[in-house]
Design a protein around this motif. Structure first.
Motif, PDB file in Angstrom:
ATOM      1  N   PRO A   9     -35.142 -38.770  32.091  1.00  8.89           N
ATOM      2  CA  PRO A   9     -36.536 -39.108  32.382  1.00  8.89           C
ATOM      3  C   PRO A   9     -37.481 -39.180  31.190  1.00  8.89           C
ATOM      4  O   PRO A   9     -38.283 -40.098  31.122  1.00  8.89           O
ATOM      5  N   LEU A  10     -37.431 -38.272  30.267  1.00  7.34           N
ATOM      6  CA  LEU A  10     -38.420 -38.281  29.189  1.00  7.34           C
ATOM      7  C   LEU A  10     -38.194 -39.412  28.201  1.00  7.34           C
ATOM      8  O   LEU A  10     -39.132 -40.122  27.831  1.00  7.34           O
ATOM      9  N   LEU A  11     -36.966 -39.606  27.750  1.00  2.11           N
ATOM     10  CA  LEU A  11     -36.693 -40.727  26.856  1.00  2.11           C
ATOM     11  C   LEU A  11     -36.916 -42.048  27.584  1.00  2.11           C
ATOM     12  O   LEU A  11     -37.463 -43.000  27.013  1.00  2.11           O
ATOM     13  N   GLY A  12     -36.487 -42.126  28.811  1.00  2.00           N
ATOM     14  CA  GLY A  12     -36.658 -43.333  29.604  1.00  2.00           C
ATOM     15  C   GLY A  12     -38.121 -43.657  29.844  1.00  2.00           C
ATOM     16  O   GLY A  12     -38.526 -44.817  29.862  1.00  2.00           O
ATOM     17  N   PHE A  13     -38.954 -42.640  30.028  1.00  2.00           N
ATOM     18  CA  PHE A  13     -40.389 -42.850  30.225  1.00  2.00           C
ATOM     19  C   PHE A  13     -41.010 -43.424  28.953  1.00  2.00           C
ATOM     20  O   PHE A  13     -41.823 -44.355  29.023  1.00  2.00           O
ATOM     21  N   GLY A  14     -40.636 -42.902  27.808  1.00  4.78           N
ATOM     22  CA  GLY A  14     -41.142 -43.446  26.546  1.00  4.78           C
ATOM     23  C   GLY A  14     -40.731 -44.897  26.367  1.00  4.78           C
ATOM     24  O   GLY A  14     -41.529 -45.743  25.945  1.00  4.78           O
ATOM     25  N   HIS A  15     -39.479 -45.206  26.685  1.00  5.92           N
ATOM     26  CA  HIS A  15     -38.987 -46.587  26.607  1.00  5.92           C
ATOM     27  C   HIS A  15     -39.760 -47.487  27.563  1.00  5.92           C
ATOM     28  O   HIS A  15     -40.145 -48.611  27.208  1.00  5.92           O
ATOM     29  N   LEU A  16     -39.989 -47.017  28.777  1.00 10.16           N
ATOM     30  CA  LEU A  16     -40.737 -47.787  29.762  1.00 10.16           C
ATOM     31  C   LEU A  16     -42.152 -48.081  29.279  1.00 10.16           C
ATOM     32  O   LEU A  16     -42.655 -49.203  29.416  1.00 10.16           O
ATOM     33  N   LEU A  17     -42.814 -47.089  28.693  1.00  8.82           N
ATOM     34  CA  LEU A  17     -44.156 -47.303  28.151  1.00  8.82           C
ATOM     35  C   LEU A  17     -44.141 -48.356  27.052  1.00  8.82           C
ATOM     36  O   LEU A  17     -44.980 -49.264  27.029  1.00  8.82           O
ATOM     37  N   ALA A  18     -43.180 -48.254  26.133  1.00  8.45           N
ATOM     38  CA  ALA A  18     -43.104 -49.200  25.020  1.00  8.45           C
ATOM     39  C   ALA A  18     -42.831 -50.614  25.522  1.00  8.45           C
ATOM     40  O   ALA A  18     -43.477 -51.576  25.072  1.00  8.45           O
ATOM     41  N   GLN A  19     -41.903 -50.766  26.455  1.00  7.80           N
ATOM     42  CA  GLN A  19     -41.587 -52.091  26.971  1.00  7.80           C
ATOM     43  C   GLN A  19     -42.746 -52.669  27.772  1.00  7.80           C
ATOM     44  O   GLN A  19     -42.983 -53.879  27.750  1.00  7.80           O
ATOM     45  N   GLY A  20     -43.485 -51.819  28.462  1.00  7.78           N
ATOM     46  CA  GLY A  20     -44.661 -52.280  29.193  1.00  7.78           C
ATOM     47  C   GLY A  20     -45.731 -52.819  28.260  1.00  7.78           C
ATOM     48  O   GLY A  20     -46.361 -53.844  28.540  1.00  7.78           O
ATOM     49  N   VAL A  21     -45.936 -52.147  27.145  1.00 12.24           N
ATOM     50  CA  VAL A  21     -46.918 -52.606  26.157  1.00 12.24           C
ATOM     51  C   VAL A  21     -46.480 -53.939  25.563  1.00 12.24           C
ATOM     52  O   VAL A  21     -47.277 -54.876  25.449  1.00 12.24           O
ATOM     53  N   THR A  29     -49.373 -49.738  33.349  1.00 12.99           N
ATOM     54  CA  THR A  29     -48.989 -50.680  34.392  1.00 12.99           C
ATOM     55  C   THR A  29     -47.484 -50.594  34.655  1.00 12.99           C
ATOM     56  O   THR A  29     -47.041 -50.574  35.807  1.00 12.99           O
ATOM     57  N   ALA A  30     -46.702 -50.534  33.600  1.00 10.15           N
ATOM     58  CA  ALA A  30     -45.247 -50.469  33.753  1.00 10.15           C
ATOM     59  C   ALA A  30     -44.793 -49.164  34.389  1.00 10.15           C
ATOM     60  O   ALA A  30     -43.816 -49.138  35.132  1.00 10.15           O
ATOM     61  N   ALA A  31     -45.489 -48.096  34.119  1.00 10.90           N
ATOM     62  CA  ALA A  31     -45.071 -46.782  34.599  1.00 10.90           C
ATOM     63  C   ALA A  31     -45.842 -46.312  35.828  1.00 10.90           C
ATOM     64  O   ALA A  31     -45.673 -45.171  36.255  1.00 10.90           O
ATOM     65  N   ALA A  32     -46.659 -47.173  36.409  1.00 16.60           N
ATOM     66  CA  ALA A  32     -47.531 -46.763  37.509  1.00 16.60           C
ATOM     67  C   ALA A  32     -46.755 -46.201  38.697  1.00 16.60           C
ATOM     68  O   ALA A  32     -47.179 -45.213  39.300  1.00 16.60           O
ATOM     69  N   GLY A  33     -45.631 -46.801  39.043  1.00 17.34           N
ATOM     70  CA  GLY A  33     -44.851 -46.301  40.182  1.00 17.34           C
ATOM     71  C   GLY A  33     -44.346 -44.885  39.971  1.00 17.34           C
ATOM     72  O   GLY A  33     -44.446 -44.036  40.858  1.00 17.34           O
ATOM     73  N   GLY A  34     -43.818 -44.615  38.787  1.00 23.42           N
ATOM     74  CA  GLY A  34     -43.324 -43.268  38.485  1.00 23.42           C
ATOM     75  C   GLY A  34     -44.431 -42.240  38.417  1.00 23.42           C
ATOM     76  O   GLY A  34     -44.279 -41.101  38.882  1.00 23.42           O
ATOM     77  N   ILE A  35     -45.565 -42.633  37.847  1.00 21.72           N
ATOM     78  CA  ILE A  35     -46.707 -41.716  37.760  1.00 21.72           C
ATOM     79  C   ILE A  35     -47.223 -41.397  39.157  1.00 21.72           C
ATOM     80  O   ILE A  35     -47.486 -40.227  39.482  1.00 21.72           O
TER      81      ILE A  35
END
Length: 118
Positions: free
Chosen positions: A62-74, A92-98
């Motif tokens: 989850p933590l590494l994946g969340f960082g990757h998701l944020l970067a790819q969303g940007v 926007t990319a991480a809104a569902g998980g948040i």
């Protein structure tokens, strides 16, 4: 064999976190933040996707994946809308998980019983 690599890589990531907790003065919050930033950095230098291809779910913790998701969303938002995407893409990319973490946190608070820590 892929299960072995998944287990070994995921376990190594967890062992690193545990060693940081046990042998440094870093707080869990700083370690958590470090893992998210590590996911962003691995994504930025192009190492995250090959790591996930090699280790599967063991690398997408989850933590590494969340960082990757944020970067790819940007990156995606900047490609679509330009400079404002820097500020909106990650969330926007991480809104569902948040949203899921908030909903399940509230549900856990409703089910659990609070008490003072001593």
């Amino acid at each position: 064999m892929s299960y072995v690599w998944t287990f070994l890589v995921g376990g190594a990531i967890c062992v690193i976190g545990q060693l940081l907790i046990d042998y440094t003065a870093l707080t869990p919050a700083r370690i958590l933040t470090g893992y998210v930033v590590a996911g962003v950095v691995l994504s930025a230098v192009g190492l995250y996707d090959p790591l996930v291809e090699f280790a599967g779910a063991g690398a997408s913790v989850p933590l590494l994946g969340f960082g990757h998701l944020l970067a790819q969303g940007v990156v995606s938002a900047v490609d679509e809308i330009g400079l404002p995407g820097i500020f909106t893409g990650g969330l926007t990319a991480a809104a569902g998980g948040i949203a899921a973490s908030l909903v399940f946190g509230v549900l856990a608070a409703l089910v659990g019983k609070s008490h003072d820590q001593s």
